[in-house]
Scaffold this motif. Structure first.
Motif, PDB file in Angstrom:
ATOM      1  N   ASP A  19       0.864  -1.182   0.000  1.00  0.00           N
ATOM      2  CA  ASP A  19       0.000   0.000   0.000  1.00  0.00           C
ATOM      3  C   ASP A  19       0.904   1.235   0.000  1.00  0.00           C
ATOM      4  O   ASP A  19       1.768   1.346   0.878  1.00  0.00           O
ATOM      5  N   SER A  51       0.530   4.001   1.120  1.00  0.00           N
ATOM      6  CA  SER A  51       0.400   4.815   2.337  1.00  0.00           C
ATOM      7  C   SER A  51       1.093   4.210   3.542  1.00  0.00           C
ATOM      8  O   SER A  51       1.133   4.821   4.611  1.00  0.00           O
ATOM      9  N   ILE A  52       1.596   2.990   3.419  1.00  0.00           N
ATOM     10  CA  ILE A  52       2.259   2.329   4.546  1.00  0.00           C
ATOM     11  C   ILE A  52       3.711   2.047   4.166  1.00  0.00           C
ATOM     12  O   ILE A  52       3.991   1.168   3.346  1.00  0.00           O
ATOM     13  N   PRO A  90      -5.070   2.691  -3.262  1.00  0.00           N
ATOM     14  CA  PRO A  90      -4.580   1.859  -2.148  1.00  0.00           C
ATOM     15  C   PRO A  90      -4.316   0.425  -2.580  1.00  0.00           C
ATOM     16  O   PRO A  90      -4.887  -0.060  -3.556  1.00  0.00           O
ATOM     17  N   GLY A  91      -3.448  -0.232  -1.825  1.00  0.00           N
ATOM     18  CA  GLY A  91      -3.108  -1.629  -2.110  1.00  0.00           C
ATOM     19  C   GLY A  91      -3.217  -2.480  -0.856  1.00  0.00           C
ATOM     20  O   GLY A  91      -3.289  -1.967   0.257  1.00  0.00           O
TER      21      GLY A  91
END
Lengths: 255, 255
Positions: free
Chosen positions: A98, A100-101, A123-124
């Motif tokens: 993702d 975002s992480i 997102p993933g």
């Protein structure tokens, strides 16, 4: 508009989560962005099969980032994705997991926004979710773990390591990314902060790929298990301190 | 095999993450399972559009689970999915977000395994990832937040609330699920444990759907903002305690 001056098409950057590896763990939105892309910048961790989802005529640029090391400096990636989008091209920056992480999306977002380029995040599936699915062991369990922590074992040079003492708490499940080489430190810090050595730990390497490997161990045997099993990065460590383990420990201390 | 006795086909249960709501945030694997399913058990939070991905002739059973409340008790869901799979049917238990994060997958996994039914988890995009994508604000930021916590505001009756004091730590980003009605408690506990009232908080409701709403506020104004903006569940609270905020506070205390 002057005669003969073609309008510059609107460029666009999508920071796309490729998920943990398996091609069918991409979202439909991610697949759509890959199919729309004129150029794709990708890392080493992305499974080659994922790139087959892109148009055959799309440019593919390997930027060679690997866990804890960069073949390309981040600012060069930032500059290139913006330069391509400024030509009116649809750019996909494909990222493992993702964006975002632990995806360093901030730098790329800031570069795009500073240049006035439209940017989005798709997102993933993050590795922790994929590992839980593969193990058939949820990341939170009613009555046992009510808090999930996602943290990293590896920081950029000069940054302090995340403080681990506060993670040694009953009811907490912790997933460590990029921590295979820091396993001895992780164990030592958590046990020093009060986590029982008997806390269950799963190590999942190359999750969702054909090379996936799994070992189950305990916190006090973590580094030894990694060594004995020859487990390598990319892998996540999934450490649990269930409430029942804390209760059993308290009962045994009182006896 | 006796003449006339047809072999019983192999039943199967897939606990499938539907993601946060938007249909195109399902993974390709999730779509495939929906298309293979003979019967689908789904909750209220799943966007109706997601069900359109299933075969027209698949049975659809609404089990009426909502945040913090169950129209159907969990054991009834467990029993039914197992009974359907035991008939040889392919069962999908569709769950909002990721089944491994506050998805109560444990009970369903245990029921399937006890009955000897093949079961798998198909991971989904969890609300925190979708919220970060929508906000264009990553869940971890190099130099500012190195640890992501996913926890819940709402526990089953009789369970202690997750201990929040240890979450008030520089470098930590915390996403609270099912916590809109507990916002005042969340703020109070984090501030009591040392988090600055100025910590930035985003509230994201119905993320990725047409009804998505967002408000930005600070920890000390969280409950007030939710009330003033009329924000309702399902929503997540995304609270950050950046390292720079801790440093600024320390500098100001020293001055």
């Amino acid at each position: 508009m002057e005669a003969g001056a073609a309008p510059v098409p609107q460029g666009h950057i999508a920071l796309v989560g490729a998920g943990p590896g398996a091609r069918d763990l991409l979202t439909m939105r991610a697949v759509q962005r890959l199919q729309q892309a004129d150029i794709i910048f990708y890392d080493r961790l992305v499974d080659p099969e994922v790139l087959e989802l892109a148009r055959r005529d799309a440019d593919r640029v390997y930027v060679g980032k690997d866990v804890g090391a960069c073949a390309w400096p981040q600012h060069k990636i930032d500059r290139l994705i913006v330069a391509e989008a400024a030509k009116g091209r649809r750019v996909v920056r494909l990222k493992s997991g993702d964006p975002s992480i632990f995806g360093r999306a901030c730098e790329e977002l800031a570069a795009a926004e500073a240049a006035g380029i439209e940017v989005e995040i798709v997102p993933g599936i993050t590795a922790a979710s994929a590992a839980a699915a593969s193990l058939k062991r949820p990341l939170t369990e009613r009555g046992e773990t009510d808090t999930l922590v996602i943290t990293t074992g590896t920081c950029r040079p000069g940054d302090a390591s995340p403080d681990r003492a506060r993670l040694a708490h009953p009811g907490t499940a912790v997933t460590f990314y990029m921590a295979v080489d820091k396993a001895a430190e992780v164990s030592r810090d958590l046990i020093a902060a009060g986590a029982p050595g008997a806390c269950p730990v799963d190590i999942i390497a190359a999750v969702s790929t054909a090379r996936e490997r799994h070992a189950a161990t305990t916190l006090d045997r973590l580094a030894e298990t990694i060594r004995d099993e020859g487990l390598k990065s990319p892998a996540i460590l999934f450490v649990r301190y269930p409430k029942s383990l804390a209760a059993a420990r308290a009962a045994s201390a009182a006896a």
